[in-house]
Design a protein around this motif. Structure first.
Motif, PDB file in Angstrom:
ATOM      1  N   ASN A 167       0.814  -1.226   0.000  1.00  0.00           N
ATOM      2  CA  ASN A 167       0.000   0.000   0.000  1.00  0.00           C
ATOM      3  C   ASN A 167       0.842   1.268   0.000  1.00  0.00           C
ATOM      4  O   ASN A 167       0.301   2.369  -0.170  1.00  0.00           O
TER       5      ASN A 167
ATOM      6  N   LYS B  65       3.005   4.330  -0.941  1.00  0.00           N
ATOM      7  CA  LYS B  65       3.126   5.139  -2.151  1.00  0.00           C
ATOM      8  C   LYS B  65       4.492   5.821  -2.186  1.00  0.00           C
ATOM      9  O   LYS B  65       4.635   6.948  -2.653  1.00  0.00           O
TER      10      LYS B  65
ATOM     11  N   ARG C 140       8.857  11.242  -2.975  1.00  0.00           N
ATOM     12  CA  ARG C 140       7.642  12.021  -3.225  1.00  0.00           C
ATOM     13  C   ARG C 140       7.791  13.482  -2.791  1.00  0.00           C
ATOM     14  O   ARG C 140       6.905  14.295  -3.073  1.00  0.00           O
TER      15      ARG C 140
ATOM     16  N   LEU D  57       3.695  11.897   4.198  1.00  0.00           N
ATOM     17  CA  LEU D  57       2.490  11.101   3.980  1.00  0.00           C
ATOM     18  C   LEU D  57       1.817  10.824   5.316  1.00  0.00           C
ATOM     19  O   LEU D  57       2.487  10.558   6.317  1.00  0.00           O
ATOM     20  N   LYS D  58       0.506  10.851   5.325  1.00  0.00           N
ATOM     21  CA  LYS D  58      -0.251  10.680   6.572  1.00  0.00           C
ATOM     22  C   LYS D  58      -1.300   9.590   6.400  1.00  0.00           C
ATOM     23  O   LYS D  58      -1.892   9.434   5.331  1.00  0.00           O
ATOM     24  N   SER D  59      -1.513   8.836   7.492  1.00  0.00           N
ATOM     25  CA  SER D  59      -2.584   7.843   7.535  1.00  0.00           C
ATOM     26  C   SER D  59      -3.235   7.905   8.906  1.00  0.00           C
ATOM     27  O   SER D  59      -2.542   7.990   9.921  1.00  0.00           O
TER      28      SER D  59
ATOM     29  N   LEU E  17      -5.549   4.595   3.767  1.00  0.00           N
ATOM     30  CA  LEU E  17      -4.379   4.669   2.904  1.00  0.00           C
ATOM     31  C   LEU E  17      -3.674   6.005   3.109  1.00  0.00           C
ATOM     32  O   LEU E  17      -4.293   7.009   3.456  1.00  0.00           O
ATOM     33  N   THR E  18      -2.367   6.012   2.892  1.00  0.00           N
ATOM     34  CA  THR E  18      -1.605   7.251   3.069  1.00  0.00           C
ATOM     35  C   THR E  18      -1.972   8.262   1.996  1.00  0.00           C
ATOM     36  O   THR E  18      -2.334   7.902   0.867  1.00  0.00           O
ATOM     37  N   TYR E  19      -1.863   9.534   2.360  1.00  0.00           N
ATOM     38  CA  TYR E  19      -2.068  10.611   1.403  1.00  0.00           C
ATOM     39  C   TYR E  19      -1.051  11.711   1.699  1.00  0.00           C
ATOM     40  O   TYR E  19      -0.487  11.787   2.799  1.00  0.00           O
ATOM     41  N   SER E  20      -0.795  12.548   0.717  1.00  0.00           N
ATOM     42  CA  SER E  20       0.184  13.614   0.859  1.00  0.00           C
ATOM     43  C   SER E  20      -0.372  14.706   1.766  1.00  0.00           C
ATOM     44  O   SER E  20      -1.339  15.377   1.421  1.00  0.00           O
ATOM     45  N   TYR E  21       0.266  14.889   2.923  1.00  0.00           N
ATOM     46  CA  TYR E  21      -0.208  15.827   3.938  1.00  0.00           C
ATOM     47  C   TYR E  21       0.523  17.161   3.862  1.00  0.00           C
ATOM     48  O   TYR E  21      -0.043  18.214   4.120  1.00  0.00           O
TER      49      TYR E  21
END
Length: 392
Positions: A204, A206, A229, A233-235, A245-249
């Protein structure tokens, strides 16, 4: 023979004369440093720079009498420089540096300790948590008696641990083969078995280059600093051991070269080049982090090459950084931007420099991470296979 001896004697006398002129000049400059220490720091720094330059030019091929003078002037030069620049020499010889633990002896053959974290349990006991890539294990080490226990992993989920962090609910590990693992605190002050966090498996992820793992807030949100990246990244937890899922924070170009990340109310990135410390503050109005540059007080800004950092959760805890080129740790007081307790807004202020002055060529040459105990009395430094203890 007589002619050569006469020539050598004259040469020695000339060296002695020049050396003593140098001692006198350096001593006069040091007198000026001391007279300006309190009233004119800038002048004191200028005189000290001149004194150091002149001292470095003195010939060291001296007789016994002049060598004693050389050592006396050198000691005074170092002592005044330490006072001016808030330097503290640390070594095994002066008792400020001690071998706290050797991973190869405490954890076993093949040990390769890659990261450390720390925490305090509900009874006030302090521990290190150590990630051992070679032994494929995570250990807890008591700061009180150095007792070592492996955190349970009966399923063998810990395969290639890279980073470890202690949150409010347990120990978290970034494993390059398994993703994020968690060993929850149990009711007895120990840990349950490691479990994989659903949504945060390696499949998972990224990112392919994780510089740091952090677990922040009471909810134990997971943060991964991704170099490739250029993003944090935050989850967030969904329920149980299931995470989103992680996303760009947060994104910033400096994240491509970042070597460490720490946080209190702000987030600080450590990079090996100017500006060295990149700070982000949170805007409640805009509901996001923004870059907030930091100035510095009581320090010339020569950070060297910063690689690692540590700070506690509050603005009253020190901000510590490690300069690998100088084999030194810098401790700063953090700013408080407003209110009755406001102090040097947008600037950190130097409190001390802890400089290695021992005889070990390899000591502090492979610092992988470090932590400071809750009362900021001792620092614990992971240096290769050794964990050093430094009195602050």
């Amino acid at each position: 023979f007589g002619i050569n001896y006469t020539i050598q004697l004259r040469h020695a006398k000339e060296i002695s004369r020049l050396a003593n002129e140098g001692f006198s000049s350096v001593t006069a400059l040091l007198d000026k440093v001391e007279s300006n220490l309190v009233t004119d720091r800038s002048s004191a720094e200028t005189y000290l720079f001149k004194a150091e330059k002149e001292f470095s030019d003195i010939n060291k091929d001296l007789d016994e009498k002049d060598m004693e003078k050389y050592k006396d002037v050198k000691d005074r030069l170092l002592r005044i420089g330490d006072s001016l620049y808030k330097r503290v020499g640390v070594s095994e010889e002066n008792g400020k540096l001690a071998n706290f633990l050797d991973g190869r002896l405490s954890f076993g053959e093949g040990s390769d300790v890659v990261d450390i974290s720390s925490y305090i349990d509900s009874s006030g006991n302090e521990y290190l948590v150590v990630a051992d890539k070679g032994r494929k294990a995570i250990y807890r080490v008591s700061l009180y008696d150095k007792s070592v226990k492996a955190i349970p992993d009966n399923e063998g989920l810990v395969k290639s641990p890279e980073h470890v962090y202690v949150g409010t609910k347990g120990v978290y590990v970034f494993d390059s083969k398994g993703g994020i693992l968690k060993a929850s605190f149990d009711s007895d002050g120990w840990f349950s078995q490691f479990a994989s966090l659903s949504g945060l498996g390696i499949e998972n992820m990224k990112t392919t280059d994780v510089a740091e793992l952090a677990i922040w807030t009471e909810s134990d949100n997971v943060y991964l600093l991704s170099r490739d990246r250029k993003a944090l990244l935050k989850s967030t937890p969904a329920y149980g051991d299931r995470y989103g899922l992680t996303y760009s924070y947060l994104t910033h170009d400096s994240m491509e070269k970042v070597t460490d990340m720490i946080a209190d109310l702000s987030i600080y990135l450590i990079v090996p080049e100017d500006p060295h410390i990149v700070r982000f503050n949170y805007s409640y109005y805009e509901s996001k982090y923004y870059e907030a540059p930091l100035g510095v007080l009581g320090f010339d800004g020569n950070y060297g090459k910063l690689t690692k950092a540590y700070t506690g959760d509050t603005l009253d805890s020190g901000l510590y950084v490690f300069d690998s080129d100088g084999r030194r740790f810098l401790k700063f007081e953090k700013p408080i931007e407003s209110g009755n307790d406001a102090r040097h807004p947008n600037q950190i202020s130097l409190i001390a420099q802890y400089v290695y002055r021992g005889d070990g060529d390899q000591v502090l040459k492979n610092v992988r991470n470090f932590v400071v105990d809750a009362k900021e009395v001792n620092m614990y430094i992971l240096d290769g296979s050794v964990i050093w203890k430094v009195g602050l």
